[in-house]
Design an enzyme around this catalytic site. Structure first.
Site, PDB file in Angstrom:
ATOM      1  N   VAL A 134     -29.927  -8.412 -73.886  1.00 36.28           N
ATOM      2  CA  VAL A 134     -29.090  -8.353 -72.688  1.00 36.28           C
ATOM      3  C   VAL A 134     -30.006  -8.053 -71.510  1.00 36.28           C
ATOM      4  CG1 VAL A 134     -27.027  -7.324 -71.663  1.00 36.28           C
ATOM      5  CG2 VAL A 134     -27.277  -7.388 -74.153  1.00 36.28           C
ATOM      6  N   CYS A 135     -30.069  -8.935 -70.508  1.00 35.39           N
ATOM      7  CA  CYS A 135     -31.185  -8.864 -69.569  1.00 35.39           C
ATOM      8  C   CYS A 135     -30.784  -9.174 -68.135  1.00 35.39           C
ATOM      9  CB  CYS A 135     -32.263  -9.868 -69.956  1.00 35.39           C
ATOM     10  SG  CYS A 135     -32.625  -9.947 -71.708  1.00 35.39           S
ATOM     11  N   THR A 136     -31.725  -8.908 -67.216  1.00 37.05           N
ATOM     12  CA  THR A 136     -31.643  -9.359 -65.832  1.00 37.05           C
ATOM     13  C   THR A 136     -32.964 -10.033 -65.480  1.00 37.05           C
ATOM     14  OG1 THR A 136     -30.171  -7.517 -65.234  1.00 37.05           O
ATOM     15  CG2 THR A 136     -31.301  -8.665 -63.429  1.00 37.05           C
TER      16      THR A 136
END
Length: 386
Positions: A134-136
């Protein structure tokens, strides 16, 4: 103590919900962090046989890899209330190593030999990154046209919340395994990537003077679990996501070549590929199903000087309990194009909830210089679980 997933979901909805119009304070002057948080670089020699390439790195990190696998097995046993799944993995999953494309089967076998771990468990270690990332990710252009690519990598969602110290068990075990890897051939750098030691795929990387790449998970009902099941049952016409990115980093000869490879290869799991180039305007997000590209979203269509992706289709609203998009966009706009730099973007990645309890590292890349800096990230309380 590990909190059951159902209870954790209730906490997420009731305790961390971000109402419309919530206020976010964009932090400043967080870069550079303490030198103790800077991730070291290891050299990997592509001229060696696959079985030998990772042996030194894996041997140096074998205790951390073993600890992570121990925690994963405990998590699976708690979920299954037995050892049946682990017994099956130990007996059968190692056979998948022979089905993997070159050079990945040999590299995974070398890691198992270097750590003394069961081959099936090392294959599992390389599988679970397909599901929980889960990333930005951000690609931004400064006023001179120079491109910067940065990302937070958040990992371990729903994998053991420790209510005593407010941390995710798997996330905490992953941080000691973060390394930069300088892939070399003939003594010269081909590309650089951030890895969890023991994982042979690529989630974040820079090919100097050509392109930068990061991968964010895309949640979809036709997801990685189905792809893995199909692979086990003998359907081998699709590529593991981390293997595809590794192949692209090693072989693509331009931003356009990388974009085509990432768009057209059938994969086990859906994903977002965030791609940065060398020329002004070369920044994009490739939204992928398992079979094809659904949308090629370019920086010029995202506002002109930056493009930003979390884990939701950009044309849809993110989940209200997991809205990192609005805070990150708010901070990018406050920073303005004049502030685009490692320091400016690191501030954005260090603003809660873009920074959260799942965040393992922040990577900063600049394609012209081929620079890759990686910093371990920690989110002090009060902090959002994700």
């Amino acid at each position: 103590m590990l909190v059951p997933i159902a209870l954790l979901g209730l906490v997420a909805v009731c305790g961390t919900q971000l109402p419309p119009g919530f206020n976010v304070t964009c932090v400043k002057n967080t870069y550079p962090p303490s030198s103790s948080r800077k991730v070291a670089t290891e050299v990997l020699n592509l001229d060696l046989p696959p079985e030998k390439r990772w042996m030194k790195i894996a041997g140096q990190h074998k205790d951390g890899i073993k600890n992570l696998l121990r925690l994963l097995k405990e998590f699976i046993k708690d979920w299954d209330n037995s050892t049946k799944i682990i017994d099956w993995v130990d007996k059968n999953v190692g056979q998948l190593d022979k089905t993997l494309p070159y050079p990945f089967g040999g590299e995974i076998k070398g890691i198992a030999d270097a750590t003394g771990l069961n081959l099936g468990e090392v294959v599992l270690f390389n599988l679970f990154y397909e599901f929980f990332t889960v990333c930005t990710s951000i690609v931004a252009e400064d006023p001179s046209g120079k491109l910067f690519h940065a990302r937070n990598l958040d990992f371990g969602l729903f994998m053991g919340w420790n209510i005593k110290n407010h941390t995710w068990i798997i996330t905490e075990a992953l941080r000691p395994l973060v390394i930069n890897v300088d892939y070399q051939r003939g003594g010269k750098t081909v590309f650089k990537a951030v890895h969890f030691a023991g994982y042979v795929g690529v989630l974040t990387g820079v090919r100097p003077k050509l392109f930068t790449l990061s991968m964010n998970e895309r949640f979809n009902i036709d997801g990685g679990y189905i792809g893995i099941l199909e692979w086990i049952l003998g359907e081998r016409d699709q590529m593991w996501m981390g293997f595809l990115t590794r192949i692209v980093m090693e072989n693509a000869t331009s931003y356009t070549d990388a974009e085509k490879r990432l768009s057209n290869t059938k994969m086990l799991a859906p994903a977002y590929f965030i791609l940065g180039g060398l020329k002004s305007g070369e920044g994009s997000v490739i939204t992928r199903s398992r079979e094809a590209s659904l949308y090629f979203w370019q920086m010029k269509d995202a506002g002109g000087w930056y493009i930003l992706e979390t884990n939701y289709d950009h044309w849809k609203n993110p989940l209200i309990v997991d809205d990192r998009r609005r805070p990150a966009n708010k901070c990018m706009k406050e920073m303005t194009q004049k502030g685009v730099s490692f320091g400016g973007i690191f501030d954005v990645l260090s603003t809660k909830p873009v920074l959260n309890k799942l965040t393992t590292y922040a990577a900063l890349m600049q394609v012209d210089s081929g620079t890759l800096e990686t910093w371990l990230q920690y989110c002090p309380d009060p902090c959002y679980p994700f």
